[in-house]
Write a protein that holds these residues in place. Structure first.
Motif, PDB file in Angstrom:
ATOM      1  N   ALA A 134     -20.666  29.581  42.965  1.00 39.65           N
ATOM      2  CA  ALA A 134     -21.334  29.715  44.439  1.00 39.65           C
ATOM      3  C   ALA A 134     -20.759  29.872  45.745  1.00 39.65           C
ATOM      4  CB  ALA A 134     -22.624  28.874  44.516  1.00 39.65           C
ATOM      5  N   ARG A 164     -29.482  24.867  47.478  1.00 40.74           N
ATOM      6  CA  ARG A 164     -30.259  26.448  46.587  1.00 40.74           C
ATOM      7  C   ARG A 164     -29.624  26.447  45.121  1.00 40.74           C
ATOM      8  NH1 ARG A 164     -29.378  28.384  51.736  1.00 40.74           N
ATOM      9  NH2 ARG A 164     -27.545  29.517  51.016  1.00 40.74           N
ATOM     10  N   THR A 165     -28.258  26.434  45.151  1.00 38.54           N
ATOM     11  CA  THR A 165     -27.718  26.778  43.945  1.00 38.54           C
ATOM     12  C   THR A 165     -28.107  25.731  42.746  1.00 38.54           C
ATOM     13  OG1 THR A 165     -25.679  27.583  44.991  1.00 38.54           O
ATOM     14  CG2 THR A 165     -25.394  26.820  42.558  1.00 38.54           C
ATOM     15  N   GLU A 188     -30.815  23.842  42.828  1.00 38.60           N
ATOM     16  CA  GLU A 188     -32.349  24.285  42.634  1.00 38.60           C
ATOM     17  C   GLU A 188     -32.493  25.111  41.550  1.00 38.60           C
ATOM     18  OE1 GLU A 188     -34.372  22.456  46.588  1.00 38.60           O
ATOM     19  OE2 GLU A 188     -33.883  24.645  46.493  1.00 38.60           O
ATOM     20  N   ALA A 189     -31.689  26.438  41.986  1.00 35.35           N
ATOM     21  CA  ALA A 189     -31.659  27.856  41.095  1.00 35.35           C
ATOM     22  C   ALA A 189     -31.388  27.155  39.478  1.00 35.35           C
ATOM     23  CB  ALA A 189     -30.795  28.574  41.627  1.00 35.35           C
ATOM     24  N   ALA A 190     -30.735  26.054  39.282  1.00 36.68           N
ATOM     25  CA  ALA A 190     -30.190  25.825  37.913  1.00 36.68           C
ATOM     26  C   ALA A 190     -31.166  24.576  37.627  1.00 36.68           C
ATOM     27  CB  ALA A 190     -28.750  25.127  38.117  1.00 36.68           C
ATOM     28  N   GLY A 191     -32.292  24.281  38.166  1.00 38.64           N
ATOM     29  CA  GLY A 191     -33.412  23.374  37.808  1.00 38.64           C
ATOM     30  C   GLY A 191     -33.305  22.259  38.254  1.00 38.64           C
ATOM     31  N   ASP A 206     -32.168  17.084  37.132  1.00 42.64           N
ATOM     32  CA  ASP A 206     -32.617  18.177  36.199  1.00 42.64           C
ATOM     33  C   ASP A 206     -33.523  17.854  35.182  1.00 42.64           C
ATOM     34  OD1 ASP A 206     -31.081  17.412  34.058  1.00 42.64           O
ATOM     35  OD2 ASP A 206     -29.950  19.217  33.828  1.00 42.64           O
TER      36      ASP A 206
END
Length: 167
Positions: free
Chosen positions: A17, A57-58, A60-63, A82
């Protein structure tokens, strides 16, 4: 618990990212000595404060979800976890032009210094990873009553580097 594969997965995710991070804490010490020496309940990562929105953001996108009750909290650090219970202890750093950095130490303006030579490379699972130097790790392990993990970690640094530690 945070296993080697999960550490490498998180680092690859952030690197892809464009987030620059350095491993501290117990995994940082294990990176310096080149092998996992104990179980780890979390992963300490130092990051560039200006990259924090992208980092969040990165993750959060991974849980990962921010844990608002983790103390001491912002601006010193914040925690994301997570659904599997992998916990990231995230430390924002403000870099200076000379490559040194500072981190908030409290809400009253205190700071932790990171000299430019604090940012080095270690090895986890046979993979080179960015981490904090042995000297910086020793610096962070002073001024408090050590636990068993702290004593274990400082013993590993003494063995690997022949350096003096506080305990």
């Amino acid at each position: 618990m945070f296993e080697v594969d999960e550490v490498l997965r998180v680092l690859a995710l952030l690197r892809h990212a464009g987030c620059e991070v350095w491993i501290g804490g117990g995994w940082g010490i294990d990176a310096l000595v080149g092998k996992a020496t104990r179980e780890h309940r979390d992963l300490d990562l130092m990051h560039r404060v200006e990259q924090e929105p992208l980092l969040i953001r990165t993750l959060e996108a991974a849980g990962f979800v921010e844990q608002p009750d983790a103390l001491p909290g912002r601006p010193v650090r914040f925690v994301m976890a997570d659904p599997s219970g992998h916990e990231l202890d995230l430390h924002p750093l403000l870099f200076n032009p000379d490559g040194s950095a500072v981190q908030h130490a409290d809400t009253r303006g205190g700071t932790f210094p990171y000299p430019a030579d604090s940012f080095v490379v270690g090895v986890i699972g046979g993979v080179e990873v960015p981490c904090l130097s042995a000297a910086q790790q020793v610096y962070f392990h002073q001024g408090y009553d050590p636990g068993d993990r702290d004593r274990h970690d400082m013993a590993r640094l003494r063995e690997a580097f022949g350096i003096a530690t506080h305990f």
